[in-house]
Design an enzyme around this catalytic site. Structure first.
Site, PDB file in Angstrom:
ATOM      1  N   GLU A   4       0.834  -1.207   0.000  1.00  0.00           N
ATOM      2  CA  GLU A   4       0.000   0.000   0.000  1.00  0.00           C
ATOM      3  C   GLU A   4       0.870   1.258   0.000  1.00  0.00           C
ATOM      4  O   GLU A   4       0.572   2.226  -0.677  1.00  0.00           O
ATOM      5  CB  GLU A   4      -0.906   0.027   1.247  1.00  0.00           C
ATOM      6  CG  GLU A   4      -2.106  -0.895   1.178  1.00  0.00           C
ATOM      7  CD  GLU A   4      -3.095  -0.465   0.109  1.00  0.00           C
ATOM      8  OE1 GLU A   4      -2.754  -0.581  -1.084  1.00  0.00           O
ATOM      9  OE2 GLU A   4      -4.211  -0.049   0.450  1.00  0.00           O
TER      10      GLU A   4
ATOM     11  N   THR B  53      -5.149   7.805  -5.417  1.00  0.00           N
ATOM     12  CA  THR B  53      -5.316   7.838  -3.958  1.00  0.00           C
ATOM     13  C   THR B  53      -4.353   8.832  -3.297  1.00  0.00           C
ATOM     14  O   THR B  53      -4.734   9.569  -2.382  1.00  0.00           O
ATOM     15  CB  THR B  53      -5.122   6.422  -3.362  1.00  0.00           C
ATOM     16  OG1 THR B  53      -6.115   5.580  -3.911  1.00  0.00           O
ATOM     17  CG2 THR B  53      -5.256   6.415  -1.848  1.00  0.00           C
TER      18      THR B  53
HETATM   19  N1  HSE Z   1      -8.669   5.117   3.657  1.00  0.00           N
HETATM   20  C1  HSE Z   1      -8.051   5.301   2.375  1.00  0.00           C
HETATM   21  C2  HSE Z   1      -8.336   6.707   1.900  1.00  0.00           C
HETATM   22  C3  HSE Z   1      -8.589   4.303   1.404  1.00  0.00           C
HETATM   23  O1  HSE Z   1      -9.492   7.130   2.018  1.00  0.00           O
HETATM   24  O2  HSE Z   1      -7.443   7.380   1.396  1.00  0.00           O
HETATM   25  C4  HSE Z   1      -8.022   4.429   0.021  1.00  0.00           C
HETATM   26  O3  HSE Z   1      -8.749   3.588  -0.870  1.00  0.00           O
END
Ligand code: HSE
Length: 312
Positions: free
Chosen positions: A132, A185
């Site tokens: 990640e 992201t």
């Molecule tokens: N919790 C993370 C975010 C998940 O919202 O950035 C990313 O898929």
């Protein structure tokens, strides 16, 4: 029985679940990623091929989330031989459905299994988080924990890592709709301020507690009231064309809640009835269409298995 190759599946996930930024997530039945591993005597990880990514993902093992996760696992257990790996992306990239987490989880789950499970399932999470980190710039655990363990999970703490599997109504149906939009992201995380106002924190805390309580008591009204996000949604929803209209459509057609899946652009909605859920998904798709955006959707129960071996 020892064997020389193995294939694992890890499911897509919905992270945050509105009020639980970086701490709540659940797995869906499909889609998901597959990783196939073959043990070799040549040291190192060789990515033989990546399927279904349209050439978008790095084949350099130092940059690919699945191989980075596996390498961190090797470093931990002291494994010095090598592997050949095939990654089959069976879900969209940069979709908000935990694509990098699913690859990382399938990778570490497969290698642990083929080496006869030196570690237990829960212990694999810390390696998946390395994947990640390389893919999204942050080691958030909400996608990876849900993909690995299945069910509805809470990241109670990051340091030390403490994952809690939550009770949830087994008849809950999830809709995840993926519009043809892309959100990175890393960029979506930068939109969120690291300073949260006290009244926002109070609202979010109340809703997280309400949601967990509603899930365990099968109180759909409480679940519905608690699916509110005052931290990420106000910033990120602007990246999703038609977001407010699509959310309203889901609620108008009977969803008990709706929000951004992970960092988006996918949107999730919850329903208590499969037929109703199919209809909600269809209407959400039509609404995206009215904005000239194609989408595809997935409707399933919450996946309570998580990662699994698929070529036994
Ligand atoms: N919790 C993370 C975010 C998940 O919202 O950035 C990313 O898929």
């Amino acid at each position: 029985m020892s064997r020389s190759s193995i294939k694992a599946f890890a499911p897509a996930t919905v992270a945050n679940v509105s009020c639980g930024f970086d701490v709540l997530g659940f797995a869906v039945e499909n889609p998901g990623d597959e990783v196939e591993i073959e043990l070799t005597t040549k040291p190192g990880i060789e990515i033989t091929s990546i399927l279904g990514d349209k050439g978008k993902l790095p084949t350099d093992p130092k940059l690919n989330s699945a191989s980075v996760s596996i390498q961190s696992y090797f470093d931990y257990i002291g494994y010095n031989d090598g592997i050949k790996m095939i990654l089959n992306k069976k879900m969209p990239i940069s979709s908000g459905m935990g694509s990098s987490a699913a690859s990382s989880v399938a990778g570490v789950f497969a290698i642990n299994e083929i080496l006869n499970n030196p570690l237990n399932k829960k212990d694999l999470l810390k390696f998946a988080l390395q994947g990640e980190k390389i893919a999204c710039g942050s080691a958030h655990a909400d996608n990876a924990a849900a993909s690995l363990l299945g069910g509805f999970i809470l990241v109670r703490s990051y340091d030390p890592l403490d994952i809690v599997s939550l009770e949830y109504p087994k008849d809950l149906i999830v809709i995840v709709i993926h519009p043809q939009l892309k959100i990175d992201t890393k960029a979506a995380r930068k939109l969120i301020s690291s300073n949260i106002k006290l009244n926002s924190a109070v609202s979010q805390l109340g809703n997280i507690a309400g949601l967990i309580s509603g899930l365990s008591q099968k109180d759909y009204n409480l679940i519905s009231r608690s699916l509110i996000d005052v931290i990420a949604e106000p910033k990120r929803s602007k990246l999703i064309t038609g977001y407010q209209e699509i959310k309203k459509t889901a609620i108008d057609f009977g969803a008990i809640g709706c929000g951004i899946s992970g960092s988006g652009p996918s949107i999730y909605a919850l329903s208590t009835n499969l037929k109703k859920a199919e209809n909600i998904a269809f209407e959400m798709k039509n609404k995206f269409k009215s904005f000239d955006i194609d989408s595809n959707y997935y409707v399933s129960k919450i996946n309570d298995t998580g990662a699994k071996i698929i070529n036994k």
